[in-house]
Design an enzyme around this catalytic site. Structure first.
Site, short mmCIF file in Angstrom:
data_model
loop_
_atom_site.label_atom_id
_atom_site.label_comp_id
_atom_site.label_asym_id
_atom_site.label_seq_id
_atom_site.Cartn_x
_atom_site.Cartn_y
_atom_site.Cartn_z
N LYS A 22 0.83 -1.20 0.00
CA LYS A 22 0.00 0.00 0.00
C LYS A 22 0.87 1.26 0.00
CE LYS A 22 -1.40 2.07 3.65
NZ LYS A 22 -2.04 2.69 4.83
N ASN A 23 1.90 1.26 0.83
CA ASN A 23 2.72 2.46 0.99
C ASN A 23 3.64 2.73 -0.19
OD1 ASN A 23 1.55 3.05 3.45
ND2 ASN A 23 3.13 2.01 4.64
#
Length: 418
Positions: A22-23
């Site tokens: 996600k990051n």
């Protein structure tokens, strides 16, 4: 609102594939603002934050879609007609600030709401704003919005007062289209920063030093579209490692994620957890846990995003562990909920003292943030009886259908509507 019901005490067994990070995916998607051409981003996880950033792009006038069958995210700008990231869309997601740099670089103006996200402590955006001012941007904060304008974005020498991942990413993206050279000192070294730099380079950016504390960017006239695959999620992988260890199971992960998890693997081995790597797999064996002290620190240190999961692991260990949180000042909110499951934890400022216990008991608990949610799931998997974990929408922000992956490993976990 959904909740998990987990019946603990089942050793996890089997293989789990790790989703895209996600990051890494969020800043790479934000980077699509830098080009007029289409972007195809592979290995994008099916997460609440991904759908939120998609809505922000659509609000700006872009066409984008996540193909859930292939985990491929397509975005085509088609000419943006709203240079704004509005509050109603970004209030739950801190990564919204990542639109500021690309919009200023491409259009020389932006209106971005001050970001939201997990309530884990103060995460000011002043480092982003100070850097942009050095690049010639005029900034005001009006009614909760950052208003940015510039005649020309110029390269600059920037030294961050503290290490900031999103600040490094934001200014690196802005600098790709700035006039001249930008040098970022005290830059974040996280693998997600490196992944973004690789994507930008494939778009035609000129970047050197990503992964070190000094990143140099030479601005170019324009960037092109590209196809890029997001790196695996090292925090998801670390979470499954902890789950395997606490349940006395045997779980395997793809070996390619090991390169991003060195500090976690070293610490878990220090806790006498057996971890072996071969040419294809990481093997985690739950053969007992010895409590060890740990302090979070920026990469390549032990990640703050694994602190809560590590604490849950220590609750089932032998001995006493002192856990120090050095990144965020309000990241022990999971302690009260873990205590409801029988964990022995005392908080002293930025330190938590955990006394390991042979048994935990199931209980109704409430998730308070993304990683706290993961710690409650880990503890519940090892607890006797049933646990109910409410407010799991936090988990949906960062874990791609975690209950499905855990079920395939043998966990007794069910998502139900409250």
């Amino acid at each position: 609102m959904d909740k998990f019901i987990i019946h603990g005490g089942v050793p996890l067994q089997g293989h789990v594939n790790i989703s895209g990070a996600k990051n890494a995916a969020l800043p790479i998607i934000a980077a699509s603002v830098l080009t007029e051409q289409p972007m195809k981003i592979n290995n994008v996880p099916r997460l609440r934050d991904i759908y939120t950033i998609s809505k922000i792009l659509q609000h700006m006038g872009a066409t984008c879609e996540l193909d859930e069958a292939t985990n491929c995210f397509h975005v085509h700008r088609n000419g943006m007609n709203r240079l704004e990231a509005p509050y109603e869309l970004v209030k739950t997601m801190r990564a919204s600030i990542l639109f500021l740099g690309p919009m200023v670089a491409r259009y020389h103006e932006a209106r971005v709401s001050l970001p939201g996200g997990c309530a884990i402590g103060a995460r000011p955006v002043n480092l982003h704003l100070d850097a942009l001012r050095k690049m010639g941007v005029e900034l005001d904060i009006v009614d909760g919005y950052i208003i940015a304008r510039c005649e020309e974005l110029r390269g600059a020498a920037i030294s961050f007062d503290t290490v900031t991942v999103t600040g490094t990413e934001n200014i690196m993206m802005a600098a790709t289209l700035a006039k001249g050279k930008t040098v970022l000192k005290n830059a974040a070294k996280e693998p997600e920063v490196v992944d973004l730099a690789r994507c930008l380079t494939s778009m035609g950016a000129r970047i050197e030093g990503a992964g070190t504390d000094t990143i140099t960017i030479l601005g170019v006239e324009e960037l092109r579209g590209t196809e890029y695959s997001v790196m695996p999620d090292r925090i998801e992988a670390g979470t499954f490692m902890a789950a395997a260890a606490i349940t006395a199971g045997h779980v395997t992960l793809p070996v390619e994620v090991a390169q991003y998890l060195e500090s976690v693997i070293i610490k878990l081995r220090d806790c006498d957890i057996r971890i072996e790597c071969d040419d294809e797999l990481i093997h985690i064996y739950g053969n007992g846990i010895t409590c060890r002290d740990m302090a979070t620190s920026p990469y390549p240190g032990f990640p703050t995003d694994m602190q809560a999961q590590y604490m849950a692991l220590m609750c089932r260990g032998t001995g006493v562990s002192v856990i120090e949180e050095t990144i965020f000042e309000n990241r022990f909110m999971h302690v009260a909920e873990l205590r409801r499951m029988g964990c022995d934890i005392e908080v002293q400022g930025s330190r938590a003292i955990v006394k390991g216990k042979p048994r935990l008991k199931g209980a109704p608990v409430m998730a308070t943030d993304l990683r706290a949610s993961a710690s409650l799931v880990i503890a519940a998997l090892a607890a006797s009886g049933a646990s109910e974990i409410s407010r799991i929408y936090h988990l949906d922000r960062g874990y791609d259908h975690i209950e499905e992956k855990l079920s395939r490993l043998g966990a007794k976990i069910e998502r139900v509507r409250e």
